[in-house]
Design a protein around this motif. Structure first.
Motif, PDB file in Angstrom:
ATOM      1  N   VAL A  81       0.871  -1.179   0.000  1.00 27.20           N
ATOM      2  CA  VAL A  81       0.000   0.000   0.000  1.00 27.20           C
ATOM      3  C   VAL A  81       0.903   1.221   0.000  1.00 27.20           C
ATOM      4  CG1 VAL A  81      -1.872   1.229   1.157  1.00 27.20           C
ATOM      5  CG2 VAL A  81      -1.761  -1.269   1.291  1.00 27.20           C
ATOM      6  N   GLU A  82       0.930   1.922  -1.125  1.00 25.12           N
ATOM      7  CA  GLU A  82       1.862   3.039  -1.327  1.00 25.12           C
ATOM      8  C   GLU A  82       1.295   3.943  -2.402  1.00 25.12           C
ATOM      9  OE1 GLU A  82       4.213   5.710  -1.376  1.00 25.12           O
ATOM     10  OE2 GLU A  82       5.265   4.155  -0.223  1.00 25.12           O
ATOM     11  N   ASP A  83       1.144   5.236  -2.097  1.00 22.08           N
ATOM     12  CA  ASP A  83       0.508   6.133  -3.059  1.00 22.08           C
ATOM     13  C   ASP A  83       1.493   6.856  -3.979  1.00 22.08           C
ATOM     14  OD1 ASP A  83       1.585   7.841  -1.200  1.00 22.08           O
ATOM     15  OD2 ASP A  83      -0.229   9.047  -0.922  1.00 22.08           O
ATOM     16  N   GLU A  84       2.780   6.588  -3.839  1.00 21.08           N
ATOM     17  CA  GLU A  84       3.771   7.153  -4.745  1.00 21.08           C
ATOM     18  C   GLU A  84       4.197   6.072  -5.733  1.00 21.08           C
ATOM     19  OE1 GLU A  84       7.007   8.894  -2.620  1.00 21.08           O
ATOM     20  OE2 GLU A  84       5.703   9.821  -1.123  1.00 21.08           O
ATOM     21  N   PRO A  85       3.851   6.215  -7.027  1.00 21.93           N
ATOM     22  CA  PRO A  85       4.152   5.166  -8.014  1.00 21.93           C
ATOM     23  C   PRO A  85       5.621   4.758  -8.052  1.00 21.93           C
ATOM     24  CG  PRO A  85       2.651   6.790  -8.950  1.00 21.93           C
ATOM     25  CD  PRO A  85       3.101   7.350  -7.630  1.00 21.93           C
ATOM     26  N   LEU A  86       6.524   5.728  -7.984  1.00 19.53           N
ATOM     27  CA  LEU A  86       7.952   5.396  -8.037  1.00 19.53           C
ATOM     28  C   LEU A  86       8.386   4.608  -6.806  1.00 19.53           C
ATOM     29  CD1 LEU A  86       9.514   8.682  -9.492  1.00 19.53           C
ATOM     30  CD2 LEU A  86       9.047   6.528 -10.676  1.00 19.53           C
ATOM     31  N   ALA A  87       7.810   4.951  -5.652  1.00 16.35           N
ATOM     32  CA  ALA A  87       8.130   4.223  -4.423  1.00 16.35           C
ATOM     33  C   ALA A  87       7.594   2.797  -4.497  1.00 16.35           C
ATOM     34  CB  ALA A  87       7.557   4.953  -3.216  1.00 16.35           C
ATOM     35  N   GLN A  88       6.414   2.622  -5.121  1.00 18.07           N
ATOM     36  CA  GLN A  88       5.863   1.274  -5.330  1.00 18.07           C
ATOM     37  C   GLN A  88       6.817   0.428  -6.159  1.00 18.07           C
ATOM     38  OE1 GLN A  88       2.042   0.614  -7.065  1.00 18.07           O
ATOM     39  NE2 GLN A  88       0.897   1.548  -5.388  1.00 18.07           N
ATOM     40  N   VAL A  89       7.268   0.994  -7.275  1.00 20.34           N
ATOM     41  CA  VAL A  89       8.156   0.261  -8.184  1.00 20.34           C
ATOM     42  C   VAL A  89       9.467  -0.083  -7.498  1.00 20.34           C
ATOM     43  CG1 VAL A  89       9.494   0.435 -10.321  1.00 20.34           C
ATOM     44  CG2 VAL A  89       7.127   1.255 -10.259  1.00 20.34           C
ATOM     45  N   GLU A  90      10.007   0.854  -6.740  1.00 19.69           N
ATOM     46  CA  GLU A  90      11.286   0.623  -6.064  1.00 19.69           C
ATOM     47  C   GLU A  90      11.160  -0.452  -4.992  1.00 19.69           C
ATOM     48  OE1 GLU A  90      15.323   1.096  -4.817  1.00 19.69           O
ATOM     49  OE2 GLU A  90      14.175   1.276  -6.687  1.00 19.69           O
ATOM     50  N   LEU A  91      10.059  -0.447  -4.239  1.00 17.46           N
ATOM     51  CA  LEU A  91       9.875  -1.465  -3.205  1.00 17.46           C
ATOM     52  C   LEU A  91       9.746  -2.852  -3.830  1.00 17.46           C
ATOM     53  CD1 LEU A  91       9.567  -2.249  -0.285  1.00 17.46           C
ATOM     54  CD2 LEU A  91       7.149  -1.613  -0.387  1.00 17.46           C
ATOM     55  N   ILE A  92       9.040  -2.950  -4.940  1.00 22.90           N
ATOM     56  CA  ILE A  92       8.915  -4.236  -5.633  1.00 22.90           C
ATOM     57  C   ILE A  92      10.289  -4.711  -6.107  1.00 22.90           C
ATOM     58  CG2 ILE A  92       7.981  -5.379  -7.688  1.00 22.90           C
ATOM     59  CD1 ILE A  92       5.503  -3.591  -7.385  1.00 22.90           C
ATOM     60  N   ARG A  93      11.093  -3.793  -6.631  1.00 16.21           N
ATOM     61  CA  ARG A  93      12.443  -4.154  -7.086  1.00 16.21           C
ATOM     62  C   ARG A  93      13.283  -4.678  -5.930  1.00 16.21           C
ATOM     63  NH1 ARG A  93      17.502  -2.558  -7.149  1.00 16.21           N
ATOM     64  NH2 ARG A  93      17.091  -0.766  -5.799  1.00 16.21           N
ATOM     65  N   LEU A  94      13.212  -3.999  -4.794  1.00 17.18           N
ATOM     66  CA  LEU A  94      13.990  -4.417  -3.629  1.00 17.18           C
ATOM     67  C   LEU A  94      13.514  -5.780  -3.114  1.00 17.18           C
ATOM     68  CD1 LEU A  94      14.169  -1.013  -1.707  1.00 17.18           C
ATOM     69  CD2 LEU A  94      16.040  -2.154  -2.897  1.00 17.18           C
ATOM     70  N   LEU A  95      12.197  -5.996  -3.102  1.00 12.63           N
ATOM     71  CA  LEU A  95      11.662  -7.281  -2.650  1.00 12.63           C
ATOM     72  C   LEU A  95      12.136  -8.428  -3.545  1.00 12.63           C
ATOM     73  CD1 LEU A  95       8.017  -6.224  -1.707  1.00 12.63           C
ATOM     74  CD2 LEU A  95       9.717  -7.155  -0.134  1.00 12.63           C
ATOM     75  N   ASN A  96      12.161  -8.173  -4.845  1.00 15.07           N
ATOM     76  CA  ASN A  96      12.608  -9.204  -5.779  1.00 15.07           C
ATOM     77  C   ASN A  96      14.087  -9.534  -5.613  1.00 15.07           C
ATOM     78  OD1 ASN A  96      10.091  -9.555  -6.987  1.00 15.07           O
ATOM     79  ND2 ASN A  96      10.443  -7.960  -8.506  1.00 15.07           N
ATOM     80  N   ALA A  97      14.833  -8.601  -5.030  1.00 20.60           N
ATOM     81  CA  ALA A  97      16.266  -8.816  -4.818  1.00 20.60           C
ATOM     82  C   ALA A  97      16.571  -9.483  -3.478  1.00 20.60           C
ATOM     83  CB  ALA A  97      17.006  -7.481  -4.924  1.00 20.60           C
ATOM     84  N   CYS A  98      15.545  -9.694  -2.652  1.00 23.66           N
ATOM     85  CA  CYS A  98      15.752 -10.329  -1.345  1.00 23.66           C
ATOM     86  C   CYS A  98      15.939 -11.833  -1.501  1.00 23.66           C
ATOM     87  CB  CYS A  98      14.568 -10.029  -0.421  1.00 23.66           C
ATOM     88  SG  CYS A  98      14.520  -8.322   0.170  1.00 23.66           S
ATOM     89  N   GLU A  99      16.427 -12.464  -0.446  1.00 28.02           N
ATOM     90  CA  GLU A  99      16.698 -13.901  -0.473  1.00 28.02           C
ATOM     91  C   GLU A  99      15.406 -14.718  -0.539  1.00 28.02           C
ATOM     92  OE1 GLU A  99      19.025 -14.739   2.949  1.00 28.02           O
ATOM     93  OE2 GLU A  99      20.671 -13.410   2.389  1.00 28.02           O
ATOM     94  N   GLN A 100      14.347 -14.214   0.071  1.00 27.90           N
ATOM     95  CA  GLN A 100      13.079 -14.937   0.082  1.00 27.90           C
ATOM     96  C   GLN A 100      12.376 -14.849  -1.280  1.00 27.90           C
ATOM     97  OE1 GLN A 100      14.104 -12.782   2.319  1.00 27.90           O
ATOM     98  NE2 GLN A 100      14.019 -13.745   4.340  1.00 27.90           N
ATOM     99  N   THR A 101      11.512 -15.823  -1.547  1.00 29.25           N
ATOM    100  CA  THR A 101      10.668 -15.771  -2.740  1.00 29.25           C
ATOM    101  C   THR A 101       9.413 -14.982  -2.385  1.00 29.25           C
ATOM    102  OG1 THR A 101      11.467 -17.909  -3.515  1.00 29.25           O
ATOM    103  CG2 THR A 101       9.401 -17.103  -4.457  1.00 29.25           C
ATOM    104  N   VAL A 102       9.287 -13.826  -2.975  1.00 27.54           N
ATOM    105  CA  VAL A 102       8.198 -12.910  -2.632  1.00 27.54           C
ATOM    106  C   VAL A 102       7.278 -12.730  -3.835  1.00 27.54           C
ATOM    107  CG1 VAL A 102       7.600 -10.570  -1.897  1.00 27.54           C
ATOM    108  CG2 VAL A 102       9.642 -11.685  -0.973  1.00 27.54           C
ATOM    109  N   GLU A 103       5.978 -12.886  -3.618  1.00 30.65           N
ATOM    110  CA  GLU A 103       4.979 -12.623  -4.651  1.00 30.65           C
ATOM    111  C   GLU A 103       4.137 -11.427  -4.236  1.00 30.65           C
ATOM    112  OE1 GLU A 103       0.959 -14.567  -6.677  1.00 30.65           O
ATOM    113  OE2 GLU A 103       2.131 -15.728  -5.233  1.00 30.65           O
TER     114      GLU A 103
END
Length: 252
Positions: free
Chosen positions: A6-28
């Protein structure tokens, strides 16, 4: 690990998704939302995620109000540019509080913390077992309503829809007649058979038989024509469209 952002800044949404995908866990990331209203709507009709990433200051208010409208049963990681809400955050389901800009190392530590807590406190959900032991659930089949000085009953087969007007909830019959009922729409959702009734938005809970037609509408919503006709447009909120279509198909 299924997460909702839940994030109302589009760029912040995209960046958080990028960071999650780079984590060790499998995140959907199952959904990205940008307002309190859409978040409440989505969580009411979808399974609770494993983890909720929640910005605090959203376009329509502070996200703490989500906890006042819903019971959030999953852990929450707050992401915010402000540190003054930290104490308030940990009074709800927060397991971490990340200041923006979120750093990869901080995010990884937060996910590690989540996994540690899960391993330590996971247990059998006895609530589910108790529900199974109760057998098939029974649903409300009539309502007692006031008509002048009399109290009469209205059978569920006579109900077209329920709607809220400020703090008052009305029962609209197919005849058509209108009665005040002493229930909130949230309560009625639990009392009525979900195969026959659907909460299309914050205001209307409609019976399948009352839907005369469905039309596509602006911003991925749906417009309903109900019988009896309503004075206002009845829209299926964007967050509920997918569940509504499943309901029409009988997939409940």
């Amino acid at each position: 690990m299924k997460v909702v952002i839940v994030e109302d800044e589009p760029l912040a949404q995209v960046e958080l998704i990028r960071l999650l995908n780079a984590c060790e866990q499998t995140v959907e990331v199952v959904e990205s939302l940008d307002s309190i209203e859409d978040t409440v709507d989505w969580l009411q009709v979808n399974p609770m995620p494993d983890l909720l990433f929640l910005d605090i200051q959203l376009s329509d208010g502070l996200s703490f109000s989500i906890f006042e409208q819903l019971e959030i049963t999953c852990p929450v990681i707050f992401t915010t540019a402000y540190d003054e809400y930290a104490i308030r955050a940990f009074r709800v389901n927060s397991i971490d509080y990340l200041l923006k800009p979120v750093e990869q190392e901080q995010l990884q530590q937060a996910l590690d913390k989540y996994e540690l807590l899960q391993s330590q406190y996971s247990a059998v959900d006895y609530t589910v077992l108790k529900d199974l032991m109760k057998g098939p659930k029974s649903y409300k089949d009539r309502f007692a309503v006031t008509l002048g000085e009399r109290i009469v009953h209205v059978g569920i087969d006579e109900v077209a829809y329920f709607y809220a007007d400020n703090s008052v909830v009305y029962l609209q019959t197919t005849s058509p007649k209108r009665y005040i009922v002493n229930y909130k729409l949230e309560q009625l959702e639990q009392l009525l058979n979900p195969r026959d009734f659907f909460r299309v938005n914050r205001t209307y809970l409609v019976a399948l038989k009352s839907i005369e037609s469905v039309h596509k509408y602006f911003n991925s919503r749906l417009l309903l024509q109900l019988m009896p006709a309503t004075k206002e447009e009845v829209l299926v909120s964007r967050a509920r469209v997918s569940s509504f279509m499943d309901w029409l198909e009988g997939e409940v």
